[in-house]
Design a protein around this motif. Structure first.
Motif, PDB file in Angstrom:
ATOM      1  N   SER A  38      78.420  38.190   9.915  1.00  0.00           N
ATOM      2  CA  SER A  38      79.179  39.259  10.563  1.00  0.00           C
ATOM      3  C   SER A  38      78.374  39.803  11.731  1.00  0.00           C
ATOM      4  N   ARG A  39      79.065  40.087  12.799  1.00  0.00           N
ATOM      5  CA  ARG A  39      78.383  40.710  13.933  1.00  0.00           C
ATOM      6  C   ARG A  39      78.004  42.133  13.570  1.00  0.00           C
ATOM      7  N   ASP A  40      76.757  42.486  13.819  1.00  0.00           N
ATOM      8  CA  ASP A  40      76.275  43.814  13.452  1.00  0.00           C
ATOM      9  C   ASP A  40      75.218  44.259  14.452  1.00  0.00           C
ATOM     10  N   ASP A  41      75.627  44.364  15.709  1.00  0.00           N
ATOM     11  CA  ASP A  41      74.700  44.748  16.762  1.00  0.00           C
ATOM     12  C   ASP A  41      75.122  46.082  17.370  1.00  0.00           C
ATOM     13  N   LEU A  42      74.454  46.484  18.413  1.00  0.00           N
ATOM     14  CA  LEU A  42      74.725  47.784  19.037  1.00  0.00           C
ATOM     15  C   LEU A  42      76.156  47.867  19.541  1.00  0.00           C
ATOM     16  N   LEU A  43      76.645  46.796  20.151  1.00  0.00           N
ATOM     17  CA  LEU A  43      78.001  46.818  20.705  1.00  0.00           C
ATOM     18  C   LEU A  43      79.044  47.004  19.607  1.00  0.00           C
ATOM     19  N   SER A  44      78.867  46.300  18.493  1.00  0.00           N
ATOM     20  CA  SER A  44      79.832  46.436  17.404  1.00  0.00           C
ATOM     21  C   SER A  44      79.777  47.837  16.789  1.00  0.00           C
ATOM     22  N   ARG A  45      78.593  48.420  16.782  1.00  0.00           N
ATOM     23  CA  ARG A  45      78.472  49.765  16.221  1.00  0.00           C
ATOM     24  C   ARG A  45      79.076  50.814  17.142  1.00  0.00           C
ATOM     25  N   VAL A  46      79.000  50.580  18.436  1.00  0.00           N
ATOM     26  CA  VAL A  46      79.677  51.463  19.381  1.00  0.00           C
ATOM     27  C   VAL A  46      81.184  51.367  19.180  1.00  0.00           C
ATOM     28  N   ALA A  47      81.674  50.139  18.974  1.00  0.00           N
ATOM     29  CA  ALA A  47      83.099  49.949  18.707  1.00  0.00           C
ATOM     30  C   ALA A  47      83.508  50.673  17.433  1.00  0.00           C
ATOM     31  N   ALA A  48      82.625  50.654  16.423  1.00  0.00           N
ATOM     32  CA  ALA A  48      82.918  51.350  15.173  1.00  0.00           C
ATOM     33  C   ALA A  48      83.006  52.857  15.384  1.00  0.00           C
TER      34      ALA A  48
END
Length: 224
Positions: free
Chosen positions: A192-202
């Motif tokens: 699963s993608r779990d980087d800064l960009l995905s966390r910003v999306a979250a």
């Protein structure tokens, strides 16, 4: 040889534990009643925001958090129950676990929705009651106080029993991956993608849920 793979991204893990804590607090405040109902209503808005977030995250979140990753066909569920499951069944949510997840989300959504339409005729009135008839309010209140709460409690109990079964009988570690995100798997799979960009999306998805919950809360205020 085993492979360490990020299965549950941080937003999914935070959602899971936040929802668990909120449901427990909702049950406690409902049983206490009285002034605790103020917090019961606030927690209802929190769960609404979390459910909206999960709906969005089920479409754009990490690989194994997306609904498409655990939306199984009936045939695959039958094969899993017969012990002839696919290797990917043990990666994220199993076919049986997926049913539990969808059922719990649906029941919680119904509980929140009927809570917004409920009126205890004493001190609590949901923000949407003024938009529907008294008959609808009565039906929603009855479901929320009787059927709905026991469905939630029953599914939570079933969920906990399933976790105990998988840990004790099948020797699957289910709790630790939901804490740190990684699983030890016998075969490599796409993480699963779990980087800064995905966390910003979250964060944006959660902001959407929080904004919707806040807007719903304002609907109960009288118009001037």
């Amino acid at each position: 040889m085993t492979h360490t793979v990020r299965i549950w991204d941080l937003p999914t893990r935070l959602f899971h534990w936040a929802l668990a804590a909120s449901v427990i607090a909702l049950v406690v405040t409902a049983k206490i009643g009285g002034n605790a109902m103020v917090w019961h209503l606030r927690l209802g808005y929190v769960v609404l925001a979390l459910l909206v977030f999960r709906l969005v995250w089920g479409l754009v979140g990490g690989r194994w958090s997306r609904f498409g990753a655990f939306l199984y066909s009936p045939a695959r569920l039958v094969r899993y129950l017969r012990g002839a499951g696919h290797p990917d069944d043990a990666v994220g949510h199993s076919p049986l676990g997926a049913l539990s997840v969808f059922a719990l989300l649906a029941v919680l959504a119904a509980q929140v929705g009927t809570g917004l339409l409920s009126d205890d005729e004493i001190a609590f009135s949901g923000p949407l009651t003024r938009f529907v008839s008294n008959a609808v309010v009565g039906q929603a209140t009855g479901y929320h106080k009787e059927i709905g709460q026991y469905l939630v409690l029953g599914l939570v109990a079933l969920h906990l029993l399933a976790i105990v079964f998988y840990i004790a009988v099948r020797k699957h570690r289910l709790v630790r991956p939901m804490l740190h995100g990684d699983k030890e798997l016998p075969q490599p799979v796409a993480p699963s993608r779990d980087d800064l960009l995905s966390r910003v999306a979250a964060v944006l998805a959660l902001a959407l849920g929080a904004g919707l919950a806040w807007w719903v809360s304002t609907l109960g205020a009288p118009a001037f």
